[in-house]
Design an enzyme around this catalytic site. Sequence first.
Site, PDB file in Angstrom:
ATOM      1  N   TYR A  58       0.378  -8.437   0.513  1.00 37.74           N
ATOM      2  CA  TYR A  58       0.320  -9.209  -0.733  1.00 37.74           C
ATOM      3  C   TYR A  58      -0.005 -10.670  -0.424  1.00 37.74           C
ATOM      4  O   TYR A  58       0.653 -11.309   0.380  1.00 37.74           O
ATOM      5  CB  TYR A  58       1.639  -9.125  -1.507  1.00 37.74           C
ATOM      6  CG  TYR A  58       1.977  -7.749  -2.048  1.00 37.74           C
ATOM      7  CD1 TYR A  58       1.046  -6.713  -2.026  1.00 37.74           C
ATOM      8  CD2 TYR A  58       3.220  -7.485  -2.585  1.00 37.74           C
ATOM      9  CE1 TYR A  58       1.357  -5.453  -2.515  1.00 37.74           C
ATOM     10  CE2 TYR A  58       3.535  -6.222  -3.081  1.00 37.74           C
ATOM     11  CZ  TYR A  58       2.608  -5.215  -3.038  1.00 37.74           C
ATOM     12  OH  TYR A  58       2.918  -3.974  -3.515  1.00 37.74           O
ATOM     13  N   HIS A 131       3.161   1.667   3.232  1.00 42.43           N
ATOM     14  CA  HIS A 131       2.504   1.300   1.974  1.00 42.43           C
ATOM     15  C   HIS A 131       1.532   2.369   1.471  1.00 42.43           C
ATOM     16  O   HIS A 131       1.477   2.660   0.293  1.00 42.43           O
ATOM     17  CB  HIS A 131       1.773  -0.026   2.188  1.00 42.43           C
ATOM     18  CG  HIS A 131       1.544  -0.813   0.952  1.00 42.43           C
ATOM     19  ND1 HIS A 131       1.377  -2.179   0.977  1.00 42.43           N
ATOM     20  CD2 HIS A 131       1.444  -0.456  -0.355  1.00 42.43           C
ATOM     21  CE1 HIS A 131       1.189  -2.614  -0.263  1.00 42.43           C
ATOM     22  NE2 HIS A 131       1.217  -1.593  -1.084  1.00 42.43           N
ATOM     23  N   GLN A 183       7.275   5.298  -3.628  1.00 38.33           N
ATOM     24  CA  GLN A 183       6.766   4.336  -4.608  1.00 38.33           C
ATOM     25  C   GLN A 183       5.397   4.788  -5.109  1.00 38.33           C
ATOM     26  O   GLN A 183       4.375   4.497  -4.501  1.00 38.33           O
ATOM     27  CB  GLN A 183       6.697   2.932  -3.968  1.00 38.33           C
ATOM     28  CG  GLN A 183       6.424   1.859  -4.990  1.00 38.33           C
ATOM     29  CD  GLN A 183       6.508   0.427  -4.469  1.00 38.33           C
ATOM     30  OE1 GLN A 183       5.669  -0.397  -4.852  1.00 38.33           O
ATOM     31  NE2 GLN A 183       7.485   0.113  -3.642  1.00 38.33           N
ATOM     32  N   GLY A 217      -0.464  -2.714 -14.776  1.00 38.95           N
ATOM     33  CA  GLY A 217      -1.027  -3.989 -14.339  1.00 38.95           C
ATOM     34  C   GLY A 217      -1.254  -4.965 -15.486  1.00 38.95           C
ATOM     35  O   GLY A 217      -2.010  -5.922 -15.349  1.00 38.95           O
TER      36      GLY A 217
HETATM   37  N1  LIG Z   1       2.899   0.378  -3.658  1.00 34.37           N
HETATM   38  C1  LIG Z   1       1.745  -0.008  -4.159  1.00 34.37           C
HETATM   39  O1  LIG Z   1       0.672   0.440  -3.748  1.00 34.37           O
HETATM   40  C2  LIG Z   1       1.764  -1.011  -5.265  1.00 34.37           C
HETATM   41  C3  LIG Z   1       0.597  -1.287  -6.001  1.00 34.37           C
HETATM   42  C4  LIG Z   1       0.665  -2.218  -7.041  1.00 34.37           C
HETATM   43  C5  LIG Z   1       1.870  -2.826  -7.330  1.00 34.37           C
HETATM   44  N2  LIG Z   1       2.995  -2.537  -6.584  1.00 34.37           N
HETATM   45  C6  LIG Z   1       4.314  -3.165  -6.878  1.00 34.37           C
HETATM   46  O2  LIG Z   1       4.556  -3.124  -8.271  1.00 34.37           O
HETATM   47  C7  LIG Z   1       4.783  -4.433  -8.745  1.00 34.37           C
HETATM   48  C8  LIG Z   1       4.327  -4.543 -10.164  1.00 34.37           C
HETATM   49  O3  LIG Z   1       2.918  -4.314 -10.253  1.00 34.37           O
HETATM   50  P1  LIG Z   1       2.103  -5.017 -11.409  1.00 34.37           P
HETATM   51  O4  LIG Z   1       2.122  -6.471 -11.210  1.00 34.37           O
HETATM   52  O5  LIG Z   1       0.786  -4.345 -11.498  1.00 34.37           O
HETATM   53  O6  LIG Z   1       3.045  -4.626 -12.668  1.00 34.37           O
HETATM   54  P2  LIG Z   1       2.923  -4.592 -14.241  1.00 34.37           P
HETATM   55  O7  LIG Z   1       4.282  -4.980 -14.733  1.00 34.37           O
HETATM   56  O8  LIG Z   1       2.346  -3.296 -14.665  1.00 34.37           O
HETATM   57  O9  LIG Z   1       1.865  -5.725 -14.616  1.00 34.37           O
HETATM   58  C9  LIG Z   1       2.176  -7.076 -14.519  1.00 34.37           C
HETATM   59  C10 LIG Z   1       0.996  -7.879 -15.016  1.00 34.37           C
HETATM   60  O10 LIG Z   1       0.935  -7.768 -16.446  1.00 34.37           O
HETATM   61  C11 LIG Z   1       0.779  -9.070 -16.980  1.00 34.37           C
HETATM   62  N3  LIG Z   1       1.266  -9.147 -18.353  1.00 34.37           N
HETATM   63  C12 LIG Z   1       0.490  -9.505 -19.410  1.00 34.37           C
HETATM   64  N4  LIG Z   1       1.208  -9.506 -20.531  1.00 34.37           N
HETATM   65  C13 LIG Z   1       2.450  -9.159 -20.213  1.00 34.37           C
HETATM   66  C14 LIG Z   1       3.642  -8.999 -20.964  1.00 34.37           C
HETATM   67  N5  LIG Z   1       3.698  -9.192 -22.276  1.00 34.37           N
HETATM   68  N6  LIG Z   1       4.739  -8.625 -20.312  1.00 34.37           N
HETATM   69  C15 LIG Z   1       4.713  -8.410 -18.976  1.00 34.37           C
HETATM   70  N7  LIG Z   1       3.603  -8.553 -18.211  1.00 34.37           N
HETATM   71  C16 LIG Z   1       2.473  -8.930 -18.824  1.00 34.37           C
HETATM   72  C17 LIG Z   1       1.565  -9.941 -16.021  1.00 34.37           C
HETATM   73  O11 LIG Z   1       1.117 -11.282 -16.153  1.00 34.37           O
HETATM   74  P3  LIG Z   1       2.152 -12.520 -16.162  1.00 34.37           P
HETATM   75  O12 LIG Z   1       2.662 -12.724 -14.784  1.00 34.37           O
HETATM   76  O13 LIG Z   1       1.284 -13.635 -16.650  1.00 34.37           O
HETATM   77  O14 LIG Z   1       3.245 -12.183 -17.133  1.00 34.37           O
HETATM   78  C18 LIG Z   1       1.126  -9.357 -14.687  1.00 34.37           C
HETATM   79  O15 LIG Z   1      -0.151  -9.855 -14.320  1.00 34.37           O
HETATM   80  C19 LIG Z   1       4.070  -5.340  -7.735  1.00 34.37           C
HETATM   81  O16 LIG Z   1       4.553  -6.656  -7.729  1.00 34.37           O
HETATM   82  C20 LIG Z   1       4.376  -4.621  -6.465  1.00 34.37           C
HETATM   83  O17 LIG Z   1       5.694  -4.950  -6.016  1.00 34.37           O
HETATM   84  C21 LIG Z   1       2.949  -1.643  -5.582  1.00 34.37           C
END
Ligand SMILES: NC(=O)c1ccc[n+]([C@@H]2O[C@H](COP(=O)([O-])OP(=O)(O)OC[C@H]3O[C@@H](n4cnc5c(N)ncnc54)[C@H](OP(=O)(O)O)[C@@H]3O)[C@@H](O)[C@H]2O)c1
Length: 301
Positions: A58, A131, A183, A217
């Site tokens: 990351y 991962h 995960q 996302g």
């Molecule tokens: N193991 C893997 O391969 C893998 C892959 C991807 C992710 N992950 C893990 O999963 C976590 C979450 O992934 P993700 O970031 O894709 O999660 P998500 O919660 O699905 O999406 C978050 C994104 O949505 C945006 N967003 C827009 N409007 C929103 C609202 N009203 N409420 C909340 N969010 C809003 C957020 O922006 P703002 O910040 O501006 O609110 C952020 O960019 C990562 O941090 C990581 O730890 C793991």
Amino acid sequence: MPSGLIDPAPVSLGPDLEVGRLGFGCWRLVGGSPSEYHEVLEAALGHGMNLVDTADVYGLDWGGTAFGQAESNLGQVLAAAPGLRDRMVLATKGGITPPTPYNASAAAITAACEASLGRLGVDTVDLYQIHRPDLFVHPAELAEALTGLRDQGKIREVGVSNFTPAQHEALAAHLPFPLVATQPEYSAAALGALRDGTLDLCMRDGVVPLAWSPLAGGRLATGTDVRPELIATLDRLAERHGTSRTTLAVAFVLAHPSRPVAILGTQKPERLAEAAAAAHVPLEREDVYAVIEASEGVPLP
Ligand SMILES: NC(=O)c1ccc[n+]([C@@H]2O[C@H](COP(=O)([O-])OP(=O)(O)OC[C@H]3O[C@@H](n4cnc5c(N)ncnc54)[C@H](OP(=O)(O)O)[C@@H]3O)[C@@H](O)[C@H]2O)c1
């Protein structure tokens, strides 16, 4: 007593670790300032989101510039506020090695884990996850490396991510201790784990599913690149339950009987507060099946 399908009680991640139903993801913990990182981590912990999930890779996107940057940013916060470390279950991952793209050989995973400890500034991570599967490492070799890291106290528990159930079982068969977590991607817009055996394996073996991208996302929040019927259904159910669409979408993830932990990705404290209500939405079967049908665009048989 929980009402509806969601049990808001914490989840055991192995014998000694407990985590809340919502976790905080650090994929996007880049491009801000140390005080902003500190503020959002405090907000997450304050809401009981004590699983803090990061990875060595990351930082290569979301405005980051380098492999390891999100871990370094988190390490900087932990160094400035040492009490924070004890309030979280700290999870990281290794094994993605651009441009190879994957290397989970014993030497690579041992070096990756030690480098993560250095960037985070800690002696131990609570959960170390592979991962993505490296298709060219024998699970016995990987198991030996993970056992060595655990015996040395560098990691407490082990999990996998983006593994098929068969890949999970192959690694588990070579480990002298259980895998505590897997995960997968899982959300109202990404239902694969429901039927590919991942969540069934979790319930069979007592493995905790850590659902990544619970809002797809952000697409479930913005409504872009998702079936309009899905957004309409989430909106309808949100209105019925007196909550927001995003909270309802996170609640959908929590409703599965394998009791997933939803790893939230927002870096905004107010959006964490909004999501915190998800564990208390009294979703019923008719609600979750309506989401599945709208997501897939076909009625269930
Ligand atoms: N193991 C893997 O391969 C893998 C892959 C991807 C992710 N992950 C893990 O999963 C976590 C979450 O992934 P993700 O970031 O894709 O999660 P998500 O919660 O699905 O999406 C978050 C994104 O949505 C945006 N967003 C827009 N409007 C929103 C609202 N009203 N409420 C909340 N969010 C809003 C957020 O922006 P703002 O910040 O501006 O609110 C952020 O960019 C990562 O941090 C990581 O730890 C793991």
